[in-house]
Design a protein around this motif. Structure first.
Motif, PDB file in Angstrom:
ATOM      1  N   TRP A 283     -10.675  17.807 -17.596  1.00 54.32           N
ATOM      2  CA  TRP A 283      -9.352  17.286 -17.902  1.00 54.32           C
ATOM      3  C   TRP A 283      -9.047  16.063 -17.061  1.00 54.32           C
ATOM      4  CZ3 TRP A 283      -6.663  22.730 -17.683  1.00 54.32           C
ATOM      5  CH2 TRP A 283      -7.057  23.453 -18.817  1.00 54.32           C
ATOM      6  N   THR A 284      -8.299  15.142 -17.657  1.00 59.99           N
ATOM      7  CA  THR A 284      -7.863  13.943 -16.955  1.00 59.99           C
ATOM      8  C   THR A 284      -6.490  14.168 -16.344  1.00 59.99           C
ATOM      9  OG1 THR A 284      -6.880  13.059 -18.979  1.00 59.99           O
ATOM     10  CG2 THR A 284      -9.164  12.463 -18.497  1.00 59.99           C
ATOM     11  N   VAL A 285      -6.062  13.224 -15.554  1.00 55.14           N
ATOM     12  CA  VAL A 285      -4.761  13.337 -14.888  1.00 55.14           C
ATOM     13  C   VAL A 285      -3.657  13.078 -15.913  1.00 55.14           C
ATOM     14  CG1 VAL A 285      -3.309  12.433 -13.048  1.00 55.14           C
ATOM     15  CG2 VAL A 285      -5.783  12.565 -12.725  1.00 55.14           C
ATOM     16  N   PRO A 286      -2.651  13.947 -16.019  1.00 57.80           N
ATOM     17  CA  PRO A 286      -1.560  13.745 -16.993  1.00 57.80           C
ATOM     18  C   PRO A 286      -0.534  12.736 -16.476  1.00 57.80           C
ATOM     19  CG  PRO A 286      -1.213  15.789 -15.810  1.00 57.80           C
ATOM     20  CD  PRO A 286      -2.515  15.233 -15.310  1.00 57.80           C
ATOM     21  N   TRP A 287      -0.895  11.460 -16.569  1.00 55.13           N
ATOM     22  CA  TRP A 287      -0.050  10.425 -15.969  1.00 55.13           C
ATOM     23  C   TRP A 287       1.341  10.375 -16.593  1.00 55.13           C
ATOM     24  CZ3 TRP A 287      -1.518   8.968 -11.519  1.00 55.13           C
ATOM     25  CH2 TRP A 287      -2.869   8.827 -11.200  1.00 55.13           C
ATOM     26  N   SER A 288       1.461  10.558 -17.876  1.00 54.56           N
ATOM     27  CA  SER A 288       2.774  10.458 -18.523  1.00 54.56           C
ATOM     28  C   SER A 288       3.733  11.522 -17.993  1.00 54.56           C
ATOM     29  CB  SER A 288       2.621  10.577 -20.038  1.00 54.56           C
ATOM     30  OG  SER A 288       2.049  11.834 -20.380  1.00 54.56           O
ATOM     31  N   MET A 289       3.261  12.761 -17.886  1.00 50.38           N
ATOM     32  CA  MET A 289       4.127  13.817 -17.376  1.00 50.38           C
ATOM     33  C   MET A 289       4.370  13.679 -15.871  1.00 50.38           C
ATOM     34  SD  MET A 289       5.421  15.730 -19.659  1.00 50.38           S
ATOM     35  CE  MET A 289       5.585  14.196 -20.582  1.00 50.38           C
ATOM     36  N   LEU A 290       3.409  13.115 -15.170  1.00 52.81           N
ATOM     37  CA  LEU A 290       3.628  12.880 -13.738  1.00 52.81           C
ATOM     38  C   LEU A 290       4.712  11.831 -13.511  1.00 52.81           C
ATOM     39  CD1 LEU A 290       0.002  12.952 -12.257  1.00 52.81           C
ATOM     40  CD2 LEU A 290       1.794  14.679 -12.048  1.00 52.81           C
ATOM     41  N   ILE A 291       4.743  10.810 -14.358  1.00 53.27           N
ATOM     42  CA  ILE A 291       5.788   9.792 -14.237  1.00 53.27           C
ATOM     43  C   ILE A 291       7.154  10.382 -14.567  1.00 53.27           C
ATOM     44  CG2 ILE A 291       6.627   7.630 -15.212  1.00 53.27           C
ATOM     45  CD1 ILE A 291       3.689   6.803 -15.556  1.00 53.27           C
ATOM     46  N   VAL A 292       7.212  11.160 -15.637  1.00 54.23           N
ATOM     47  CA  VAL A 292       8.478  11.820 -15.998  1.00 54.23           C
ATOM     48  C   VAL A 292       8.935  12.755 -14.880  1.00 54.23           C
ATOM     49  CG1 VAL A 292       9.556  13.421 -17.619  1.00 54.23           C
ATOM     50  CG2 VAL A 292       8.075  11.594 -18.469  1.00 54.23           C
TER      51      VAL A 292
ATOM     52  N   LEU B 274     -12.807  22.491 -29.679  1.00 58.14           N
ATOM     53  CA  LEU B 274     -12.101  22.703 -28.415  1.00 58.14           C
ATOM     54  C   LEU B 274     -12.849  23.700 -27.537  1.00 58.14           C
ATOM     55  CD1 LEU B 274      -8.340  22.917 -29.446  1.00 58.14           C
ATOM     56  CD2 LEU B 274      -9.542  21.002 -28.387  1.00 58.14           C
ATOM     57  N   SER B 275     -12.759  23.484 -26.254  1.00 55.23           N
ATOM     58  CA  SER B 275     -13.285  24.450 -25.295  1.00 55.23           C
ATOM     59  C   SER B 275     -12.162  25.394 -24.875  1.00 55.23           C
ATOM     60  CB  SER B 275     -13.835  23.716 -24.065  1.00 55.23           C
ATOM     61  OG  SER B 275     -12.830  22.946 -23.448  1.00 55.23           O
ATOM     62  N   TYR B 276     -12.520  26.635 -24.586  1.00 52.02           N
ATOM     63  CA  TYR B 276     -11.560  27.663 -24.159  1.00 52.02           C
ATOM     64  C   TYR B 276     -10.430  27.831 -25.182  1.00 52.02           C
ATOM     65  CZ  TYR B 276     -13.838  26.405 -19.754  1.00 52.02           C
ATOM     66  OH  TYR B 276     -14.757  26.113 -18.792  1.00 52.02           O
ATOM     67  N   ARG B 277     -10.760  27.781 -26.465  1.00 50.86           N
ATOM     68  CA  ARG B 277      -9.714  27.823 -27.492  1.00 50.86           C
ATOM     69  C   ARG B 277      -9.013  29.171 -27.528  1.00 50.86           C
ATOM     70  NH1 ARG B 277     -14.618  26.547 -29.733  1.00 50.86           N
ATOM     71  NH2 ARG B 277     -15.784  28.218 -30.752  1.00 50.86           N
ATOM     72  N   TYR B 278      -9.753  30.254 -27.358  1.00 48.51           N
ATOM     73  CA  TYR B 278      -9.103  31.573 -27.379  1.00 48.51           C
ATOM     74  C   TYR B 278      -8.244  31.774 -26.136  1.00 48.51           C
ATOM     75  CZ  TYR B 278     -12.386  32.523 -31.167  1.00 48.51           C
ATOM     76  OH  TYR B 278     -13.082  32.475 -32.349  1.00 48.51           O
ATOM     77  N   PHE B 279      -8.708  31.282 -25.042  1.00 48.11           N
ATOM     78  CA  PHE B 279      -7.898  31.378 -23.831  1.00 48.11           C
ATOM     79  C   PHE B 279      -6.601  30.586 -23.981  1.00 48.11           C
ATOM     80  CE2 PHE B 279      -6.701  29.565 -19.704  1.00 48.11           C
ATOM     81  CZ  PHE B 279      -6.482  30.722 -18.977  1.00 48.11           C
ATOM     82  N   ARG B 280      -6.655  29.447 -24.623  1.00 48.59           N
ATOM     83  CA  ARG B 280      -5.439  28.655 -24.843  1.00 48.59           C
ATOM     84  C   ARG B 280      -4.455  29.396 -25.740  1.00 48.59           C
ATOM     85  NH1 ARG B 280      -7.265  22.326 -25.619  1.00 48.59           N
ATOM     86  NH2 ARG B 280      -8.932  22.299 -24.077  1.00 48.59           N
ATOM     87  N   ILE B 281      -4.955  30.020 -26.765  1.00 48.97           N
ATOM     88  CA  ILE B 281      -4.063  30.773 -27.661  1.00 48.97           C
ATOM     89  C   ILE B 281      -3.367  31.895 -26.899  1.00 48.97           C
ATOM     90  CG2 ILE B 281      -4.001  32.254 -29.694  1.00 48.97           C
ATOM     91  CD1 ILE B 281      -6.351  30.632 -30.811  1.00 48.97           C
TER      92      ILE B 281
END
Length: 354
Positions: free
Chosen positions: A139-148, A264-271
């Protein structure tokens, strides 16, 4: 012991131009003279009438001094000066000293070179470790949510009453349209702020990695707008908080998973994670409304439901995914429903009178 053989005391050897000590005793182990030898030498020279060097022996004297030999061997002898480099010319000494200085400077250069190489290797190893860490973390850094989140924390830290009154959602000031969005930067307390910041940052990690920063930011503020409009219709009271945007991001995982299920990876875990978060919050809200009458704190149920519905619809509109026909149908249907909801709530607020 008579006066002639009294204790000897060593004095420095003379280095004058007439000194022939080097030619006579150059091969001996010790070139120091005793005081007794000096006295005997001075007496012999006084008899001969030669007073140029009273304590230096002539070439004709073949006997060596017993006292000098004994003092050079004994460990307790007090030697004031022994010149080991008396036969080395001065220019050669200067050259040797210059060579020593050059060797010291060369050693300093080598040490500096070694230290520089160590620093470069350390930086290279740190960079390679960072690259490996980035490859391991999908995963990359969630810059948009970090700014918010940073804006929300800054607004709470300033604690400005005039700014608070300007940004809060108020149903009686529905024509100040910025209030339908700016309320998400205000919070009722520190716990409220921390919970929203943590949840929205964690939820946005996989979304921003797989759908991009811009799409996630668009979905978030679409949920904020929908939550403000829904609250103006069903719960026309003052409101603050980012819960509508958080619910929109959370529910947008469903269209994202559905359209990209195979890749997607970890799709069941996400659900499972999305279901656990949604069900736990619904149970808490029902319990809070039944036990405390939705007071202290008051939960904006209308804003939560509106934001969640917007995430479910807007995810099909914005997110990239499958190419099947029914995904396109879901995209168009979600766009029509969202626009219809916006238009209906806007007309309701324009016609409403307080």
């Amino acid at each position: 012991m008579d006066a002639k053989h009294k204790s000897a005391r060593i004095v420095p050897a003379s280095r004058s131009a007439n000194n022939i000590l080097a030619s006579v005793f150059g091969a001996r182990r010790c070139d120091a003279w005793s005081e007794n030898e000096r006295e005997r030498s001075s007496q012999s020279h006084a008899q001969d009438g030669d007073l140029s060097e009273p304590f230096i022996r002539k070439d004709s004297e073949s006997d060596t001094s017993v006292d000098s030999e004994r003092l050079c061997v004994e460990s307790n002898a007090r030697i004031f000066a022994i010149d080991f480099e008396k036969n080395v010319p001065k220019d050669k000494r200067d050259k040797k000293e210059s060579r020593d200085d050059d060797s010291h400077s060369d050693a300093k250069v080598v040490d500096k070179f070694v230290r520089t190489n160590k620093q470069l290797k350390t930086r290279k190893n740190a960079k390679s470790a960072l690259v490996k860490l980035c490859r391991c973390c999908p995963w990359t850094v969630p810059w948009s949510m970090l700014i918010v989140s940073a804006i929300q924390i800054l607004t709470y830290t300033l604690n400005n009453d005039s700014l608070y009154r300007l940004m809060i959602f108020s149903p009686v000031r529905q024509f100040e349209i910025w209030r339908f969005v700016t309320y998400t930067f205000l919070h009722a307390g520190a716990v409220h702020l921390i919970l929203n910041v943590i949840i929205q940052t964690m939820v946005s990690f996989p979304l921003e990695t797989e759908q991009g920063h811009g799409n996630v930011l668009l979905v978030y503020f679409a949920g904020v707008l929908a939550g403000g409009l829904g609250a103006s219709v069903f719960e026309p009271t003052l409101m603050v908080g980012a819960s509508a945007g958080v619910y929109c991001l959370l529910m947008s995982h469903i269209p994202h998973i559905v359209m990209n299920f195979q890749s997607l990876s970890y799709r069941y875990f996400r659900i499972v994670a999305v279901l656990v978060l949604c069900i736990s919050d619904v149970i808490y809200s029902i319990r809070h409304c039944l036990t405390k009458g939705n007071l202290q704190p008051r939960i904006g149920v209308a804003a939560h439901v509106s934001g969640a519905t917007c995430g479910l619809l807007f995810g099909f509109i914005v997110y990239q995914g499958g190419k099947l026909v029914y995904f396109r149908i879901a995209r168009y249907a979600g766009l029509l429903l969202y626009l219809g909801w916006i238009v209906a709530t806007v007309f309701y607020n324009m016609e409403r009178r307080f």
